[in-house]
Design an enzyme around this catalytic site. Structure first.
Site, PDB file in Angstrom:
ATOM      1  N   ASP A 184      -7.421  -3.135  14.422  1.00 33.28           N
ATOM      2  CA  ASP A 184      -8.792  -3.537  14.073  1.00 33.28           C
ATOM      3  C   ASP A 184      -8.799  -4.721  13.104  1.00 33.28           C
ATOM      4  O   ASP A 184      -9.809  -5.023  12.475  1.00 33.28           O
ATOM      5  CB  ASP A 184      -9.572  -2.354  13.482  1.00 33.28           C
ATOM      6  CG  ASP A 184      -8.942  -1.813  12.207  1.00 33.28           C
ATOM      7  OD1 ASP A 184      -7.924  -2.387  11.745  1.00 33.28           O
ATOM      8  OD2 ASP A 184      -9.460  -0.832  11.654  1.00 33.28           O
TER       9      ASP A 184
ATOM     10  N   HIS B 296      -7.101  -5.220  10.273  1.00 32.67           N
ATOM     11  CA  HIS B 296      -6.986  -5.038   8.820  1.00 32.67           C
ATOM     12  C   HIS B 296      -5.646  -5.514   8.259  1.00 32.67           C
ATOM     13  O   HIS B 296      -4.614  -5.423   8.910  1.00 32.67           O
ATOM     14  CB  HIS B 296      -7.284  -3.589   8.398  1.00 32.67           C
ATOM     15  CG  HIS B 296      -6.258  -2.571   8.807  1.00 32.67           C
ATOM     16  ND1 HIS B 296      -6.550  -1.478   9.586  1.00 32.67           N
ATOM     17  CD2 HIS B 296      -4.945  -2.459   8.503  1.00 32.67           C
ATOM     18  CE1 HIS B 296      -5.471  -0.746   9.754  1.00 32.67           C
ATOM     19  NE2 HIS B 296      -4.471  -1.323   9.108  1.00 32.67           N
TER      20      HIS B 296
ATOM     21  N   GLU C 179      -9.651  -2.004   5.338  1.00 33.19           N
ATOM     22  CA  GLU C 179     -10.314  -1.648   6.585  1.00 33.19           C
ATOM     23  C   GLU C 179     -11.558  -2.507   6.808  1.00 33.19           C
ATOM     24  O   GLU C 179     -12.054  -3.139   5.873  1.00 33.19           O
ATOM     25  CB  GLU C 179     -10.715  -0.171   6.510  1.00 33.19           C
ATOM     26  CG  GLU C 179      -9.543   0.789   6.338  1.00 33.19           C
ATOM     27  CD  GLU C 179      -8.795   1.060   7.641  1.00 33.19           C
ATOM     28  OE1 GLU C 179      -8.747   0.168   8.513  1.00 33.19           O
ATOM     29  OE2 GLU C 179      -8.258   2.165   7.773  1.00 33.19           O
TER      30      GLU C 179
ATOM     31  N   ASP D 151       0.820  -1.213   0.000  1.00 34.78           N
ATOM     32  CA  ASP D 151       0.000   0.000   0.000  1.00 34.78           C
ATOM     33  C   ASP D 151       0.856   1.266   0.000  1.00 34.78           C
ATOM     34  O   ASP D 151       2.079   1.200   0.167  1.00 34.78           O
ATOM     35  CB  ASP D 151      -0.958  -0.003   1.204  1.00 34.78           C
ATOM     36  CG  ASP D 151      -0.289  -0.463   2.499  1.00 34.78           C
ATOM     37  OD1 ASP D 151       0.951  -0.477   2.557  1.00 34.78           O
ATOM     38  OD2 ASP D 151      -1.014  -0.808   3.439  1.00 34.78           O
TER      39      ASP D 151
HETATM   40  C1  GLP Z   1      -1.023   0.229   8.515  1.00 36.28           C
HETATM   41  C2  GLP Z   1      -0.573  -0.575   7.297  1.00 36.28           C
HETATM   42  C3  GLP Z   1      -0.710  -2.065   7.528  1.00 36.28           C
HETATM   43  C4  GLP Z   1      -0.059  -2.449   8.835  1.00 36.28           C
HETATM   44  C5  GLP Z   1      -0.766  -1.719   9.961  1.00 36.28           C
HETATM   45  C6  GLP Z   1      -0.193  -2.047  11.319  1.00 36.28           C
HETATM   46  O1  GLP Z   1      -2.377   0.489   8.536  1.00 36.28           O
HETATM   47  N1  GLP Z   1      -1.295  -0.217   6.123  1.00 36.28           N
HETATM   48  O2  GLP Z   1      -0.092  -2.754   6.458  1.00 36.28           O
HETATM   49  O3  GLP Z   1      -0.098  -3.824   9.029  1.00 36.28           O
HETATM   50  O4  GLP Z   1      -0.639  -0.332   9.752  1.00 36.28           O
HETATM   51  O5  GLP Z   1       0.963  -1.303  11.555  1.00 36.28           O
HETATM   52  P1  GLP Z   1       2.016  -1.611  12.677  1.00 36.28           P
HETATM   53  O6  GLP Z   1       2.803  -2.761  12.197  1.00 36.28           O
HETATM   54  O7  GLP Z   1       2.830  -0.370  12.781  1.00 36.28           O
HETATM   55  O8  GLP Z   1       1.255  -1.906  13.912  1.00 36.28           O
END
Ligand code: GLP
Length: 269
Positions: free
Chosen positions: A141, A143, A148, A72
């Protein structure tokens, strides 16, 4: 699906890096038939990237014949913005390893026609032969990428509006100011992730305990998009003890027992 419960983040990160390096090595990739790796950003994969860099420096891993596709990217952030996912990948992985620049793919959140960019991204994945291994993290959450809650479970790369919760969670990287977090992103879809031959999701820390519970002990559900992993033929969750706080004791014991060998040994390179 497989669930590997490591004692802490360090152990988890090292195991993931060795696993990825072994997959690349065993795939015997060449310039004509590269290994195709899907990659995430966020804090979860940072340890894995650090360990992959170490393996490269020790001559135990090469990315010469690896093609990557990131999950992304925010819309509207310049690529050199410290919070853009282009910048993140450069800092944490790409500038430290031998991957040819032309092998790196990240959605372009500044493309003039975003819908066209998303379709082109999907087409490029197909042209590369599909993704061999998709590494991911998970949001609190539940995702995957920016899929989402409520996302179509068969979605493909597209434009997504971020939820308030995600923007608040990610505001820690934007001076704790939620208004600085972009509202829109480009993201691969759940269908894109599910089309990969193998999917490995990192879930660590107390804050992810509820997500791990929903993904592992509850049913497939579009409100917890990570639960889609239950329908993948080769899905692996790699987590730490902290993240298991909401799981049943029996579930934890079961997976620790059947994965004992892999929890005690790193994949052999
Ligand atoms: C963002 C990214 C996800 C990631 C998530 C969790 O929303 N788009 O790909 O898994 O954050 O991030 P973190 O690993 O910092 O908790």
């Amino acid at each position: 699906m497989r669930i590997l419960i490591h004692k802490d983040y360090e152990a988890l990160s090292k195991w993931c890096a060795y696993y990825i390096a072994k997959k690349i090595k065993d795939g015997r990739p060449s310039a004509d038939k590269p290994f195709v790796l899907g990659l995430p950003t966020g804090s979860s994969p940072i340890g894995t990237y650090r360990e992959l860099v170490k393996l490269y420096q020790a001559g135990k891993a090469s990315f010469k014949n690896v093609v990557t596709f990131n999950m992304d990217e925010y819309v509207g952030l310049p690529e050199n913005h410290p919070q853009s996912y282009h910048y993140f990948m450069e800092e944490h992985l790409f500038r430290h390893i031998d991957i040819p620049r032309g092998n790196i793919n990240i959605p372009n959140g500044n493309a003039p026609d975003l819908a066209k960019e998303c379709q082109a991204y999907e087409d490029k994945i197909v042209k590369a032969g599909g993704i061999d291994l998709f590494l991911g993290g998970i949001g609190v959450d539940g995702h995957l990428a920016f899929n989402e809650p409520g996302s179509s479970l068969i979605s493909r790369t597209r434009i997504k509006t971020l939820t308030h919760d995600t923007r608040v969670a990610n505001s820690r990287f934007f001076d704790n100011d939620v208004n600085k977090v972009p509202q829109i992103a480009l993201t691969v879809g759940l269908g894109t992730i599910m089309s990969a031959k193998e999917v490995m999701i990192i879930i660590n820390g107390y804050s992810k305990a509820r997500a791990l519970y929903q993904v592992v002990e509850q049913g497939v559900n579009h409100m917890w998009t990570g639960s889609m992993l239950q329908l993948h033929q080769h899905g692996i969750i790699v987590c730490d003890d902290e993240a298991t706080m909401e799981l049943k004791v029996g579930t934890v014991k079961y997976f620790k027992d059947i994965e004992r060998h892999d929890l005690e040994n790193l994949p052999e390179l």
